[in-house]
Write an enzyme that holds these catalytic residues in place. Sequence first.
Site, PDB file in Angstrom:
ATOM      1  N   GLU A   1      -6.426   0.143   8.782  1.00  0.00           N
ATOM      2  CA  GLU A   1      -6.089  -0.314  10.123  1.00  0.00           C
ATOM      3  C   GLU A   1      -6.666   0.618  11.192  1.00  0.00           C
ATOM      4  O   GLU A   1      -6.998   0.188  12.291  1.00  0.00           O
ATOM      5  CB  GLU A   1      -4.562  -0.436  10.262  1.00  0.00           C
ATOM      6  CG  GLU A   1      -4.148  -1.591  11.131  1.00  0.00           C
ATOM      7  CD  GLU A   1      -2.678  -1.961  11.005  1.00  0.00           C
ATOM      8  OE1 GLU A   1      -1.820  -1.102  11.264  1.00  0.00           O
ATOM      9  OE2 GLU A   1      -2.372  -3.120  10.671  1.00  0.00           O
TER      10      GLU A   1
ATOM     11  N   HIS B   1      -7.832   2.502 -17.485  1.00  0.00           N
ATOM     12  CA  HIS B   1      -7.932   1.333 -18.359  1.00  0.00           C
ATOM     13  C   HIS B   1      -8.030   0.048 -17.546  1.00  0.00           C
ATOM     14  O   HIS B   1      -7.714  -1.015 -18.044  1.00  0.00           O
ATOM     15  CB  HIS B   1      -6.716   1.267 -19.282  1.00  0.00           C
ATOM     16  CG  HIS B   1      -6.623   2.423 -20.226  1.00  0.00           C
ATOM     17  ND1 HIS B   1      -6.974   2.333 -21.550  1.00  0.00           N
ATOM     18  CD2 HIS B   1      -6.256   3.705 -20.033  1.00  0.00           C
ATOM     19  CE1 HIS B   1      -6.792   3.509 -22.137  1.00  0.00           C
ATOM     20  NE2 HIS B   1      -6.365   4.363 -21.236  1.00  0.00           N
TER      21      HIS B   1
ATOM     22  N   LYS C   1      -0.978 -13.110  14.478  1.00  0.00           N
ATOM     23  CA  LYS C   1       0.431 -13.007  14.852  1.00  0.00           C
ATOM     24  C   LYS C   1       0.799 -14.082  15.860  1.00  0.00           C
ATOM     25  O   LYS C   1       1.799 -14.779  15.725  1.00  0.00           O
ATOM     26  CB  LYS C   1       0.708 -11.633  15.498  1.00  0.00           C
ATOM     27  CG  LYS C   1       0.922 -10.505  14.529  1.00  0.00           C
ATOM     28  CD  LYS C   1       1.441  -9.287  15.325  1.00  0.00           C
ATOM     29  CE  LYS C   1       1.123  -7.994  14.616  1.00  0.00           C
ATOM     30  NZ  LYS C   1       1.540  -6.814  15.363  1.00  0.00           N
TER      31      LYS C   1
END
EC number: 5.3.1.9
Lengths: 431, 431
Positions: free
Chosen positions: B271, B292, B403
């Site tokens: 951000e 792994h 938003k």
Amino acid sequence: MEVTIESALAEHSPIGVPRADLEELDAAVRSAAERIATGREQDEHGYAALNLPDETDPEPIEAAVESVTPAENWLTIGIGGSALGAATITEALDGDGATYSLDNVDPAAIEALLADIDLSETAMNVVSRSGRTAETLANFLVVREAMETAGVEWTERTVVTTGESGPLATLADRHDLPTLTVPEGVPGRFSALSAVGLAAAAFQGLDLEAILAGGRQAEASLADSLFESPAYAYGATMYALEARGANVAAMMPYAESLEAFAEWFAQLWAESLGKDGRGQTPARALGATDQHSQLQLYRAGPKDKVVTLVRPRERPSVPIPETDQDAIDYLGGSDLRALIDAEFDATEASLRKAGVPAIRIEIDALDPAGIGELLYTMEAACIMAGELAGVDTFTQPAVEWGKDTARALLRGEQTLETVDGLSVRTGPESQ
Amino acid sequence: MEVTIESALAEHSPIGVPRADLEELDAAVRSAAERIATGREQDEHGYAALNLPDETDPEPIEAAVESVTPAENWLTIGIGGSALGAATITEALDGDGATYSLDNVDPAAIEALLADIDLSETAMNVVSRSGRTAETLANFLVVREAMETAGVEWTERTVVTTGESGPLATLADRHDLPTLTVPEGVPGRFSALSAVGLAAAAFQGLDLEAILAGGRQAEASLADSLFESPAYAYGATMYALEARGANVAAMMPYAESLEAFAEWFAQLWAESLGKDGRGQTPARALGATDQHSQLQLYRAGPKDKVVTLVRPRERPSVPIPETDQDAIDYLGGSDLRALIDAEFDATEASLRKAGVPAIRIEIDALDPAGIGELLYTMEAACIMAGELAGVDTFTQPAVEWGKDTARALLRGEQTLETVDGLSVRTGPESQ
């Protein structure tokens, strides 16, 4: 299940796939689909994984689990593909009983776990195809001793999942432990729909048959065209996007219980396709949370990503109570499921507006069939992407050097030249 | 703390930083360090975060927490920077009492949580600077109603952390709730060492003063040269690596309890630096587990990554019991901490052998001071990287559109053109 690739096309993103190229891509998909079908018919290494929904028998898995339970806790002791499938299924479906993965060798974490659980109410499943995986064996030895110390007869509480031979098979034989088999030809990261992934689910009382039926549903929709197969649509589009610069594959489910799925996907994608100097880097994200973390970068950072948005179509209703606070009154009377779906839709649209390719995957529900279908679809997609890229999807040669070196270090057979040189330290002693 | 950048130099990696370029880089670091120092002196927006260790007073935080406890459970209701700092600190240090983050709006997850915990034994901390964050307010309204239904007096169990004004401040005022302040000039993702990050730690009885002292230790080692400051060494090297093609920043702590730290870092980095078409993509990994999973890709995939390996120098001892199995006898008599450290060393060496730049960060211990030092160091490193890149480190403009759109969708003021078009479905109805 529905896979929507519209937002990954060139008309919506500068690194998207031109619609006109899809026919050519589909010709390559056709050849790859034939290769995959042949591999499946002959049960070839790797391809055999796509036959699991037909071949896995729930009965012995349930019987093995039954023979070491009832218990409150189930420990899966494995690492990588030996642990992630089980974690993905149990976290997504959340049946009865607590399941844990011992998939690391952090002494602080294992100490905390052993202090936390009642070992007399604990069963364990030790999972390693070779029976030699250092992390898994070390954890098993530690837990076994803790059980002995606690007066728990570990041989009555242990299921072994391993290959035909090896140290774990020998141990199971010696102590007459219930044993499940890692199927031949199925690499760990493709083994979720076998005993490897399903034993923990059986412990939780989940419907293994329904999970496998979901896998068969996905299997039935494999076809020789990306326009007809959700799995191949996803795999082929991801391949084409990588070729156009999407080096990062962000996997962003909008469901907390799919966090482990994003980790499972990260292993599947990275270990299968990360070779020969290529391969997308999986970035695990979680919607809606990571809109407040990663979305800034996805929208405004380099155009080197594809974002996969996953959601279930069914969610429980949790109404948001009314409030008399003006600024937030629009929330009251709504529902959390409406809110998270609005955020999903808005994020998808905001990525498109920013020219970031996105693929939407929707499953009907977070139920056994939905999870079986999702896992199978992503495995088939990965194999398709590997065929198109011409990589050896089912191996992981680059990790061997580190494994050998760690073993040699522990054996005292090797020392490493320390990576020092340029370093900077805190505090009065800093240079 | 020690930051070792040796493996990120060009003599070890084709995308590494040439040693000869370090002096020039250091000149840029000097200017940036001056800019940062000025910003701190004047408490400018963002830079003010680096003053927190001196300015945060533990006393009111502890008092606010005390006024709503004792309780068994602590819910932090916040999202992004309002939740990740608290989660990072409590997961790393694991004090007494259960802490939860309600940082999503998944109805299934909140339903499961509310069914799981005893609300009469639960206190909550609602955190939002603006007091308007949709997810946070929605969750608060849901939990408040659940408390009322359960006969719990929510006003005796709620701490509000917010800015000077806004709906949450109004609410706190009306109900006379204990209130903590989000400090002026400190963006959420830089607020771990304020009331935002420390309230949950206070609930767990952790030593806030020691956490802040760790931050001051890191603060004291800021200097105007990368050769003298661990934070600036890290930030400047990451910046230089990005310029040379390291578009992915893998963060791989070798400690389970630092998983949340990797998420916190991912928000901080993405951000703050993901803007203007640039910014590394954080990839969260966990050692040794992800050897792994991701290591195959890191070693054999595209040379577009830097891997940061983090470990504590002190770990508890968990001996691995002896075994008579030949193939694994080298484990017996060793210790899990020796095993995880051998894996760390082997992975670092294997990355170097593959020409992948790596940076090693070692903290003394996973204790309050160590965590305070680590968080502060990464924040200062991020600000340095932002200065060098010339981006506006402290804003996140690209998330606003989504938003606003989600809010408008919920209000019914807007509909979205559905992203459909090219999609492929499973089952008989597939086209």
